[in-house]
Design a protein around this motif. Structure first.
Motif, PDB file in Angstrom:
ATOM      1  N   LEU A   1       0.787  -0.972   0.266  1.00  0.00           N
ATOM      2  CA  LEU A   1       0.031   0.214  -0.170  1.00  0.00           C
ATOM      3  C   LEU A   1       0.935   1.345   0.217  1.00  0.00           C
ATOM      4  CD1 LEU A   1      -2.990  -1.063   2.541  1.00  0.00           C
ATOM      5  CD2 LEU A   1      -2.920  -1.168  -0.124  1.00  0.00           C
ATOM      6  N   ARG A   2       1.733   1.041   0.724  1.00  0.00           N
ATOM      7  CA  ARG A   2       2.551   2.088   1.213  1.00  0.00           C
ATOM      8  C   ARG A   2       3.237   2.647  -0.716  1.00  0.00           C
ATOM      9  NH1 ARG A   2       6.957   1.691   3.270  1.00  0.00           N
ATOM     10  NH2 ARG A   2       6.682  -0.479   4.125  1.00  0.00           N
ATOM     11  N   ALA A   3       3.396   1.443  -0.730  1.00  0.00           N
ATOM     12  CA  ALA A   3       4.461   2.138  -2.204  1.00  0.00           C
ATOM     13  C   ALA A   3       3.664   2.656  -3.259  1.00  0.00           C
ATOM     14  CB  ALA A   3       4.916   0.093  -2.652  1.00  0.00           C
ATOM     15  N   ARG A   4       2.431   2.150  -3.166  1.00  0.00           N
ATOM     16  CA  ARG A   4       1.690   2.947  -4.776  1.00  0.00           C
ATOM     17  C   ARG A   4       0.909   4.171  -3.822  1.00  0.00           C
ATOM     18  NH1 ARG A   4      -3.005  -2.150  -4.610  1.00  0.00           N
ATOM     19  NH2 ARG A   4      -4.299   0.017  -4.108  1.00  0.00           N
ATOM     20  N   SER A   5       1.301   4.564  -3.028  1.00  0.00           N
ATOM     21  CA  SER A   5       0.729   5.959  -1.914  1.00  0.00           C
ATOM     22  C   SER A   5       1.762   6.476  -2.913  1.00  0.00           C
ATOM     23  CB  SER A   5       0.955   6.078  -0.334  1.00  0.00           C
ATOM     24  OG  SER A   5       1.513   7.383   0.181  1.00  0.00           O
ATOM     25  N   ASN A   6       1.240   8.385  -2.756  1.00  0.00           N
ATOM     26  CA  ASN A   6       1.676   9.652  -3.026  1.00  0.00           C
ATOM     27  C   ASN A   6       2.324  10.435  -2.341  1.00  0.00           C
ATOM     28  OD1 ASN A   6       1.227   9.205  -6.160  1.00  0.00           O
ATOM     29  ND2 ASN A   6      -1.393   9.892  -5.499  1.00  0.00           N
ATOM     30  N   GLY A   7       2.204   9.785  -1.064  1.00  0.00           N
ATOM     31  CA  GLY A   7       2.585  10.355   0.420  1.00  0.00           C
ATOM     32  C   GLY A   7       3.364  10.555   1.280  1.00  0.00           C
ATOM     33  N   SER A   8       3.429   8.407   1.172  1.00  0.00           N
ATOM     34  CA  SER A   8       4.464   8.260   1.801  1.00  0.00           C
ATOM     35  C   SER A   8       5.687   8.272   1.569  1.00  0.00           C
ATOM     36  CB  SER A   8       4.316   6.449   2.047  1.00  0.00           C
ATOM     37  OG  SER A   8       5.512   5.563   2.433  1.00  0.00           O
ATOM     38  N   SER A   9       6.823   9.074   2.449  1.00  0.00           N
ATOM     39  CA  SER A   9       8.099   8.532   2.321  1.00  0.00           C
ATOM     40  C   SER A   9       8.196   7.957   3.573  1.00  0.00           C
ATOM     41  CB  SER A   9       8.756  10.105   2.343  1.00  0.00           C
ATOM     42  OG  SER A   9       9.195  10.324   2.477  1.00  0.00           O
ATOM     43  N   VAL A  10       9.289   6.967   3.660  1.00  0.00           N
ATOM     44  CA  VAL A  10       9.474   5.757   4.465  1.00  0.00           C
ATOM     45  C   VAL A  10      10.949   6.569   5.018  1.00  0.00           C
ATOM     46  CG1 VAL A  10      10.154   3.689   5.563  1.00  0.00           C
ATOM     47  CG2 VAL A  10       7.725   4.302   3.854  1.00  0.00           C
TER      48      VAL A  10
END
Length: 490
Positions: free
Chosen positions: A479-488
């Motif tokens: 899900l995070r890989a498809r997110s525009n806002g995630s910045s791990v």
């Protein structure tokens, strides 16, 4: 007429055509970077921010034991929705405030948002909380309480992000536990103090006492708080370089003029997260249930122990210690387990940490809420010894403290510099429940009783909260890989 371009010198023209000069940290040990501040300084800022996050929830609930006195003075029908609304409308402002304050902190920096929201503007927590004591009509009280809540929402919106700014993922668990405990202990501390105020003096002092405490906190804030948001610090550093070296091309890495998309730096970011991010959506829904149950308990506690157990307001207020102690134990113990589990899983993963490593604790702590609610509800129904319902409340409060620590740390890890907007989306949604749940409290318990009423709440916590950590532990990375806002951060 002369061409304006001819007024520019050749050197200036060449400078304007040169590519931007990126201003960044002076190496990995740069002391301007909040991650490199001394432990003493970082803990001082963490503690002050935690107190900011503590005082606002205290204000949200401190008037609970005084509701009958307020209703008598302002001609409000006892037990009515309007009476409960005078308490919970403060929390309704939490649903709107974070949507404004959090993205503003990502545009202008954390520090100015904390200070402006509390004292430097007319629309402030300090001013309107004080004015509440002078309300002459229910409408005035509702308006003043809402505006005070709007200002008080700022620490709720940006506090977790400030902790994330200063502490790396491997250090963050303990710091986040201290911060996370404040918004959970605050609501239970309010009635604990407010009960004795209601018994010893008039209801106006429930507002004045909070304003006095907040004024003292403001002095500490001006002394110790500094900007922690890295993009804002680098922006100021670039501005200083342009001024001192006359290098007009000096820019910070995050400067809008060199390509940061408006969608990444807009005031609508929390709404975008809430509309498009499954991680934010599910945890927003779960936190709404937790917050709703918490404020529902805050509303009913005084009535349960004054009416069913025949205790005075001051003694009845002592039972709120069950919530405060449970939240503290859940947050503090949970933080230590959270850090140990994270470091263990990170080591097994070749030294690479991911946000999902924050979720195993949540798999366990989520079960404490339904268990505690069942003990509390059916023991009150049976008029059991007062320690039994307190024990039930203590159990589900452990879950609230541990769960919020896990969820907030997971969001900070997942969204990094946009953590304030992610937390704001969750905080905003949960505030609607904090406002709405107390409004139907009296009718629900009148129809279902304490046993079945709390059983329904336990079932909701079970259905929403228990599967979520297992699902995100397995699918969160996708899900995070498809997110525009995630910045791990790792």
């Amino acid at each position: 007429m002369s061409n304006p371009d001819s007024l520019s010198s050749p050197d200036t023209s060449r400078a304007l055509n040169m590519p931007p000069s990126i201003v960044s940290w002076d190496g990995p040990e740069d002391r301007e970077n909040p991650r490199n501040w001394s432990n003493h300084r970082r803990w001082t800022v963490t503690v002050v921010v935690s107190f900011f996050t503590f005082i606002s929830p205290v204000a949200s609930s401190i008037s609970s034991p005084s509701l009958s006195a307020i209703s008598a003075d302002l001609k409000i029908q006892p037990g009515s929705i309007l009476e409960n609304m005078t308490l919970s409308i403060f929390v309704l402002a939490y649903a709107i405030g974070p949507l404004f304050w959090a993205p503003l902190s990502e545009l202008c920096g954390r520090l100015i948002v904390l200070q402006v929201s509390n004292i430097r503007t007319d629309i402030s927590f300090q001013a309107f909380n004080t004015i509440c004591a002078f309300a002459k009509t229910p409408t005035q009280l509702l308006v003043f309480r809402f505006l005070a809540g709007f200002g008080g929402a700022a620490p709720q919106s940006v506090g977790g992000a400030i902790v994330g700014d200063m502490w790396s993922p491997t250090e963050r668990g303990t710091a986040m536990s201290l911060y996370s405990i404040a918004p959970l202990v605050g609501p239970s501390t309010g009635p604990l103090v407010g009960g004795w105020i209601a018994q010893k003096t008039n209801w106006h002092w429930v507002f004045w006492s909070v304003s006095i405490a907040d004024a003292i906190l403001q002095i500490a804030a001006f002394m110790f708080l500094r900007e922690t948001y890295a993009p804002e610090i680098l922006k100021r550093k670039a501005r200083s370089v342009r001024k001192s070296t006359e290098n007009a091309n000096a820019r910070s890495p995050d400067c809008d003029t060199i390509g940061v998309a408006p969608s990444q730096r807009g005031m609508v970011k929390p709404i975008v997260f809430l509309a498009t991010e499954p991680i934010v959506q599910v945890f927003a829904l779960y936190m709404a249930v937790l917050y709703g149950v918490l404020y529902l308990s805050l509303t009913t506690f005084v009535k349960v122990f004054t009416i069913q157990y025949n205790e005075g307001p001051g003694i009845a207020g002592i039972h709120y210690l069950a919530i405060a102690l449970g939240s503290t134990v859940g947050g503090q113990l949970g933080a230590r387990v959270l850090t140990r589990v994270y470091l263990y899983l990170k080591a097994k993963n070749g030294g690479i940490g991911v946000p999902e490593m924050r979720l195993p604790l949540l798999m366990v702590s989520a079960t404490t809420l339904p268990i505690g609610l069942l003990i509390y509800g059916w023991s009150v129904q049976a008029h059991a010894f007062w320690l039994v319902p307190d024990f039930g409340v203590f159990i589900f409060s452990i879950g609230i403290g541990a769960n919020w620590t896990c969820i907030q740390t997971y969001l900070v890890d997942s969204y990094a510099i946009y953590a304030a907007s992610a937390i704001a989306a969750v905080s905003s949604f949960r505030a609607f429940a904090g406002f709405g749940f107390p409004l139907f409290t009296d009718e629900m318990y009148a129809r279902l009783g304490d046993g079945w009423g709390n059983s329904i709440l336990a079932l909701i916590c079970l259905v929403i909260g228990c599967p979520a950590p297992f699902i995100f532990y397995r699918y969160g990375a996708r899900l995070r890989a498809r997110s525009n806002g995630s910045s791990v951060e790792q």
